[in-house]
Design a protein around this motif. Structure first.
Motif, mmCIF file in Angstrom:
data_model
loop_
_atom_site.group_PDB
_atom_site.id
_atom_site.type_symbol
_atom_site.label_atom_id
_atom_site.label_comp_id
_atom_site.label_asym_id
_atom_site.label_seq_id
_atom_site.Cartn_x
_atom_site.Cartn_y
_atom_site.Cartn_z
ATOM 1 N N PRO A 1 -18.110 -29.706 -56.262
ATOM 2 C CA PRO A 1 -18.349 -28.993 -54.943
ATOM 3 C C PRO A 1 -19.314 -27.917 -55.083
ATOM 4 O O PRO A 1 -19.758 -27.428 -55.963
ATOM 5 C CB PRO A 1 -16.944 -28.231 -54.722
ATOM 6 C CG PRO A 1 -15.983 -29.096 -55.674
ATOM 7 C CD PRO A 1 -16.783 -29.318 -56.777
ATOM 8 N N VAL A 2 -20.105 -28.006 -53.948
ATOM 9 C CA VAL A 2 -21.219 -27.140 -54.100
ATOM 10 C C VAL A 2 -21.485 -26.212 -52.568
ATOM 11 O O VAL A 2 -21.219 -26.709 -51.492
ATOM 12 C CB VAL A 2 -22.612 -27.823 -53.858
ATOM 13 C CG1 VAL A 2 -23.898 -26.995 -53.809
ATOM 14 C CG2 VAL A 2 -22.706 -28.782 -55.256
ATOM 15 N N GLY A 3 -21.679 -24.770 -53.153
ATOM 16 C CA GLY A 3 -21.583 -24.194 -51.969
ATOM 17 C C GLY A 3 -23.029 -23.232 -52.017
ATOM 18 O O GLY A 3 -24.113 -23.884 -51.644
ATOM 19 N N GLY A 4 -23.021 -22.169 -52.644
ATOM 20 C CA GLY A 4 -24.241 -21.631 -53.106
ATOM 21 C C GLY A 4 -25.223 -22.379 -54.158
ATOM 22 O O GLY A 4 -26.237 -22.147 -54.494
ATOM 23 N N ASP B 1 -31.620 -18.750 -55.314
ATOM 24 C CA ASP B 1 -32.901 -19.187 -55.658
ATOM 25 C C ASP B 1 -32.674 -19.526 -57.240
ATOM 26 O O ASP B 1 -33.285 -20.751 -57.826
ATOM 27 C CB ASP B 1 -33.651 -17.782 -55.794
ATOM 28 C CG ASP B 1 -34.399 -17.485 -54.580
ATOM 29 O OD1 ASP B 1 -34.301 -18.317 -53.723
ATOM 30 O OD2 ASP B 1 -34.695 -16.432 -54.586
ATOM 31 N N VAL B 2 -31.528 -19.021 -57.928
ATOM 32 C CA VAL B 2 -31.350 -19.445 -59.373
ATOM 33 C C VAL B 2 -30.742 -20.826 -59.388
ATOM 34 O O VAL B 2 -31.078 -21.776 -60.092
ATOM 35 C CB VAL B 2 -30.180 -18.553 -60.130
ATOM 36 C CG1 VAL B 2 -29.782 -18.874 -61.361
ATOM 37 C CG2 VAL B 2 -31.454 -17.035 -60.335
ATOM 38 N N LEU C 1 -24.526 -5.159 -57.478
ATOM 39 C CA LEU C 1 -24.008 -6.258 -56.842
ATOM 40 C C LEU C 1 -23.591 -7.572 -57.566
ATOM 41 O O LEU C 1 -24.411 -7.989 -58.506
ATOM 42 C CB LEU C 1 -25.277 -6.637 -55.857
ATOM 43 C CG LEU C 1 -24.861 -7.927 -54.935
ATOM 44 C CD1 LEU C 1 -23.693 -7.880 -53.982
ATOM 45 C CD2 LEU C 1 -26.102 -8.230 -54.183
ATOM 46 N N ILE C 2 -22.461 -8.039 -57.592
ATOM 47 C CA ILE C 2 -22.213 -9.071 -58.247
ATOM 48 C C ILE C 2 -22.124 -10.476 -57.339
ATOM 49 O O ILE C 2 -21.168 -10.648 -56.714
ATOM 50 C CB ILE C 2 -20.764 -8.969 -59.053
ATOM 51 C CG1 ILE C 2 -20.413 -7.780 -59.620
ATOM 52 C CG2 ILE C 2 -20.077 -10.294 -59.948
ATOM 53 C CD1 ILE C 2 -21.436 -7.701 -60.861
ATOM 54 N N HIS C 3 -23.353 -11.064 -57.376
ATOM 55 C CA HIS C 3 -23.556 -11.938 -56.486
ATOM 56 C C HIS C 3 -22.610 -13.219 -56.777
ATOM 57 O O HIS C 3 -22.301 -13.653 -57.753
ATOM 58 C CB HIS C 3 -25.011 -12.602 -56.529
ATOM 59 C CG HIS C 3 -25.722 -13.052 -55.327
ATOM 60 N ND1 HIS C 3 -25.251 -14.475 -55.198
ATOM 61 C CD2 HIS C 3 -26.276 -12.805 -54.235
ATOM 62 C CE1 HIS C 3 -25.851 -14.895 -54.097
ATOM 63 N NE2 HIS C 3 -26.487 -13.877 -53.586
ATOM 64 N N PRO C 4 -22.243 -13.896 -55.661
ATOM 65 C CA PRO C 4 -21.316 -15.011 -55.778
ATOM 66 C C PRO C 4 -22.035 -16.333 -56.548
ATOM 67 O O PRO C 4 -21.371 -17.011 -57.038
ATOM 68 C CB PRO C 4 -20.904 -15.488 -54.414
ATOM 69 C CG PRO C 4 -21.956 -14.666 -53.292
ATOM 70 C CD PRO C 4 -22.430 -13.547 -54.266
ATOM 71 N N PHE C 5 -23.232 -16.330 -56.521
ATOM 72 C CA PHE C 5 -23.781 -17.555 -57.164
ATOM 73 C C PHE C 5 -25.323 -17.377 -57.756
ATOM 74 O O PHE C 5 -25.876 -18.390 -58.571
ATOM 75 C CB PHE C 5 -23.824 -18.663 -56.254
ATOM 76 C CG PHE C 5 -24.184 -18.461 -54.872
ATOM 77 C CD1 PHE C 5 -25.564 -18.471 -54.567
ATOM 78 C CD2 PHE C 5 -23.319 -18.319 -53.662
ATOM 79 C CE1 PHE C 5 -25.984 -18.471 -53.188
ATOM 80 C CE2 PHE C 5 -23.880 -18.031 -52.390
ATOM 81 C CZ PHE C 5 -25.203 -17.886 -52.126
ATOM 82 N N ASP C 6 -25.938 -16.379 -57.119
ATOM 83 C CA ASP C 6 -27.310 -16.234 -57.311
ATOM 84 C C ASP C 6 -27.713 -15.348 -58.789
ATOM 85 O O ASP C 6 -28.624 -14.263 -58.555
ATOM 86 C CB ASP C 6 -27.996 -15.846 -56.175
ATOM 87 C CG ASP C 6 -29.452 -16.191 -56.303
ATOM 88 O OD1 ASP C 6 -30.063 -17.060 -57.235
ATOM 89 O OD2 ASP C 6 -30.348 -15.641 -55.341
#
Length: 403
Positions: free
Chosen positions: A175-178, A237-238, A142-147
């Motif tokens: 800009p901030v999403g995850g 979390d990261v 899994l290549i997580h989009p932000f974590d």
């Protein structure tokens, strides 16, 4: 936690893969805040956003066995394209889960890079559930989009370029999403406490302000924004740990702020960005004197992406024009007699208004037996012209209201 060295290592890894995107000074924004404002044009990055930086960093570090098993990701579009492009470069099979209402150009572009696309759910969070299930079922990574630390470190290479391009920058607005981009930027600047990082979320998809106040990732109360690229339900979390530890302030902007910012970037900077990509500019426009907290050093706004559906662009530009006072919606009651409509249109034209749309209504609570309502959409020269049109029409005896 990630730090400056992690980001520097990522910069070495992505050299020759990610573009060194240009910066462009914005005279219009600089006048607003009384200091230089620069635009970091990640909308001109490969695949149209900063996402290739983190995706390639993460995937290049996979083992040969992991690469052979393929990767899976979930995204509304930009991360999908970044993963698909990186997978193509590295020779890895990629499956991408995207929300069913993801922008068609983003879906088409992801497929064009060679990834297999599955449409699932109505949000990135729901697509992530499907991606996790696919990873558990097939063994794909899994290549997580932000974590993930590698993702954040890769995204943080944006900040290293900014420091070289605008060495006296005092504030970087992101800009901030995850939270992966903001976390990477904050980590890159950990040994530069003189440079502020300000995050920006859409008010109608804002999980970070409440999360930072609570001290833990907290779901957003709603996800209803035109800025689909930053519409993420819960912080990772990261990135949350990085933003919290570095005390990064996260502001919110309205849908009107976003549309006005997108319009300004298109009109004045001649750049096409998506609503999420305009979030940093929206924050500057919403609070021009407060964005830099009294610091007169340059402000850098990261234009995070330019992958916008032309139909969405059309709607957002119209919304931005209305928010900027360039469109006037009028409800006018006139007598239902021959020539009354022609007289109204003639009077609007005489005052410099350009009628874009006309509709008639012959029934309604505000209408008499011999009345007809005329709804007009008028193109104007700005807020002052709107006021002059309203004043002039009322002085001419028209019964009207504006919306």
């Amino acid at each position: 936690m990630i730090g400056p060295q992690d980001v520097r290592d990522a910069a070495v890894l992505i050299a020759g893969v990610a573009e060194r995107t240009p910066v462009q000074r914005s005279r219009a924004l600089s006048r607003m805040i009384g200091a230089d404002v620069w635009l970091k044009c990640e909308n001109l990055q490969r695949a149209g956003s900063f996402k290739i930086r983190g995706a390639y960093t993460r995937m290049a570090r996979l083992t040969d066995v992991e690469k052979a098993g393929g990767v899976v990701a979930a995204s509304a579009g930009n991360h999908a394209q970044g993963v698909a492009l990186a997978a193509g470069i590295l020779g890895i099979d990629a499956v991408i889960f995207m929300p069913v209402d993801a922008a068609l150009p983003k879906i088409a572009a992801t497929r064009s890079y060679g990834a297999h696309v599955e449409l699932v759910g109505t949000s990135v969070d729901e697509a992530l559930v499907a991606a996790h299930e696919h990873a558990a079922r097939t063994g794909a990574v899994l290549i997580h989009p932000f974590d993930h630390p590698d993702i954040a470190a890769g995204q943080g290479t944006v900040a290293l370029e900014v420091l070289e391009q605008v060495p006296d920058a005092g504030t970087i607005v992101v800009p901030v999403g995850g939270g992966g981009l903001a976390a990477g930027v904050a980590a890159a600047l950990a040994d530069r406490p003189d440079v502020r990082v300000v995050g920006v979320q859409a008010a109608r998809a804002a999980a970070y302000p409440a999360s930072l106040a609570a001290g833990r990732p907290t779901p957003a109360p709603e996800l209803r924004t035109m800025a689909d690229g930053i519409a993420v339900g819960t912080p990772g979390d990261v990135p949350f740990e990085v933003l919290a530890s570095h005390q990064v302030q996260v502001r919110t902007v309205s849908e009107e702020d976003l549309s006005r910012a997108l319009l300004l970037v298109a009109e004045r900077a001649k750049l096409v960005v998506e609503p999420s990509g305009a979030a940093a500019v929206a924050a500057v426009m919403a609070d021009p004197r407060g964005i830099a907290a009294g610091d007169d050093r340059p402000v850098v706004c990261v234009l995070s992406g330019g992958n916008i559906d032309p139909l969405v662009l059309l709607r957002v530009v119209r919304h931005g024009l209305a928010s900027a006072g360039r469109y006037l919606q009028l409800h006018v009651v006139v007598e239902d007699t021959p020539g009354a409509l022609a007289d109204l249109l003639r009077d609007v034209a005489a005052m410099g208004g350009n009628v874009m749309h006309v509709s008639h209504l012959r029934t309604g609570g505000d209408l008499g037996f011999s009345d007809v309502a005329v709804d007009l959409q008028i193109e104007t020269k700005g807020p002052e012209h709107c006021g002059a049109l309203l004043t002039g029409l009322r002085a001419a005896g028209y019964r009207l209201s504006s919306a």
